[in-house]
Write an enzyme that holds these catalytic residues in place. Structure first.
Site, PDB file in Angstrom:
ATOM      1  CG  HIS A  38       9.532  -5.539  -5.795  1.00  0.00           C
ATOM      2  ND1 HIS A  38       9.592  -4.332  -6.468  1.00  0.00           N
ATOM      3  CD2 HIS A  38       8.842  -5.286  -4.647  1.00  0.00           C
ATOM      4  CE1 HIS A  38       8.977  -3.399  -5.760  1.00  0.00           C
ATOM      5  NE2 HIS A  38       8.508  -3.947  -4.655  1.00  0.00           N
ATOM      6  CG  ASP A  83       3.064  -2.311  -4.405  1.00  0.00           C
ATOM      7  OD1 ASP A  83       2.599  -3.244  -3.730  1.00  0.00           O
ATOM      8  OD2 ASP A  83       4.060  -1.651  -4.047  1.00  0.00           O
ATOM      9  CG  HIS A 114       7.416  -0.008  -2.929  1.00  0.00           C
ATOM     10  ND1 HIS A 114       6.498  -0.485  -2.008  1.00  0.00           N
ATOM     11  CD2 HIS A 114       8.222   0.864  -2.268  1.00  0.00           C
ATOM     12  CE1 HIS A 114       6.751   0.057  -0.819  1.00  0.00           C
ATOM     13  NE2 HIS A 114       7.789   0.878  -0.958  1.00  0.00           N
ATOM     14  CG  ASP A 127       2.370  -0.692  -1.051  1.00  0.00           C
ATOM     15  OD1 ASP A 127       1.617  -0.516  -2.030  1.00  0.00           O
ATOM     16  OD2 ASP A 127       3.512  -1.191  -1.163  1.00  0.00           O
TER      17      ASP A 127
END
Length: 341
Positions: free
Chosen positions: A159, A195, A197, A284
């Site tokens: 991120h 991931d 996200h 995740d």
């Protein structure tokens, strides 16, 4: 498979993040890496070695110098004001506010942050520089002839953009690794982000370049963090047009749909024919993750690793998310074992 690991990750241990409108203990905490390392050792994945120091030059190849300088000095400036608690921003430079960098450390924290879930602490700087060294040491080992290397990077990185932190991330370890491969002679590198996200930071860094192919399979940003990047129509700009692939999937998507997206992504990697692959390894997507909404079982991560391995590319895995702490080690090591089959 060789694992690169540094105990310095424990120095980043934020006390709280803003989530669901309240301050709660950070989901991203040292126990995550500890559980992965425990599984690596208990299953005999391979040797575990400490990283070598590489300095800041490789970091500055992907991150803005002003941003790096802020991270290097922010804690000292924060505590000089009599504050002994973690630093979190209280506002952001958004639409129609001036894009000016404030002089005050608190203003700079707001400027260089994208959320209120990434606390800057006394140990942030040594932890993030160690994580970058973990990723770079993995590239050292690929250069030495290893087929696959696991960089047990914490804090995670995907991120973190060129000049801002967020989503628990400060330095983008996968981007640093990919750039290092290019600086050592690779002509093309692919980054696959699995991931839950979207890897908004990685996309930001390489969006206008054709020497890095970025592919991300993630929860649809219409409903999932980070909300403002990760849509299917983001294909790159300028020289990078056609070298960015996003596969946003609705929350609660089936395992079959997820693997169909993976098959498409791997097909694009093969078409691109990179010299090496960097995997942003978030687990995740697991069915029991507390802040995600996909449903992969632990056995599905073996299949994921096997399919990545079928590419036949020198591959560096950089650890990203995964917040179901008890099974995080099982899921991460399943990917690595599947790759090695």
């Amino acid at each position: 498979m060789l694992t690169i690991y540094s105990d310095k990750h424990r120095l980043q241990h934020g006390k709280a993040e803003l989530i669901d409108g309240t301050l709660k203990p950070c989901f991203e905490n040292p126990s995550r890496a500890d559980m992965v390392l425990q599984e690596v050792r208990s299953r005999g994945l391979g040797p575990v070695i400490e990283p070598l120091a590489h300095g800041l030059e490789p970091v500055l190849r992907v991150h803005d110098a002003g941003y790096v300088g802020f991270l290097q000095t922010a804690w000292q400036r924060w505590t000089a004001m009599g504050r002994d608690y973690d630093a979190l921003p209280k506002m952001w430079q958004i639409r129609r506010l001036r894009a000016a960098i404030p002089e005050h450390v608190e203003g700079q924290l707001c400027y260089y942050s994208m959320d209120c879930g990434t606390p800057l602490t006394a140990g942030t700087w040594p932890a993030i520089t160690a994580a970058a060294d973990v990723a770079l040491t993995a590239i050292d080992q690929l250069e030495a002839g290893q087929r696959g290397v696991f960089a047990l990077t914490r804090p995670p990185g995907h991120h973190a953009a060129r000049d801002y932190c967020g989503g628990y991330c400060f330095f983008n370890n996968a981007a640093i690794a990919a750039q290092s491969l290019l600086d050592r002679g690779a002509k093309r590198v692919a980054i696959l982000d699995v991931d839950y996200h979207h890897g908004n930071g990685t996309q930001d860094i390489f969006y206008q370049r054709d020497d890095v192919l970025f592919l991300s399979i993630h929860g649809d940003p219409a409903t999932e963090y980070p909300f403002f990047l990760g849509f299917a129509d983001e294909h790159g700009e300028g020289a990078g047009l056609g070298f960015n692939y996003n596969f946003p999937l609705p929350a609660a998507s089936s395992v079959a749909l997820w693997f169909a997206a993976l098959e498409t992504a791997l097909g694009e990697v093969r078409r691109y024919a990179p010299d090496a692959l960097v995997v942003s390894l978030g687990v995740d997507t697991f069915e029991g993750d507390p802040i995600s909404r996909f449903s992969l079982a632990s056995t599905d991560f073996l299949r994921l690793g096997e399919q990545i391995g079928s590419l036949g590319l020198p591959t560096a895995f950089c650890m990203e998310g995964g917040y179901a702490v008890e099974p995080i080690g099982l899921n991460a090591v399943n990917v690595l074992e599947g790759f090695s089959m």
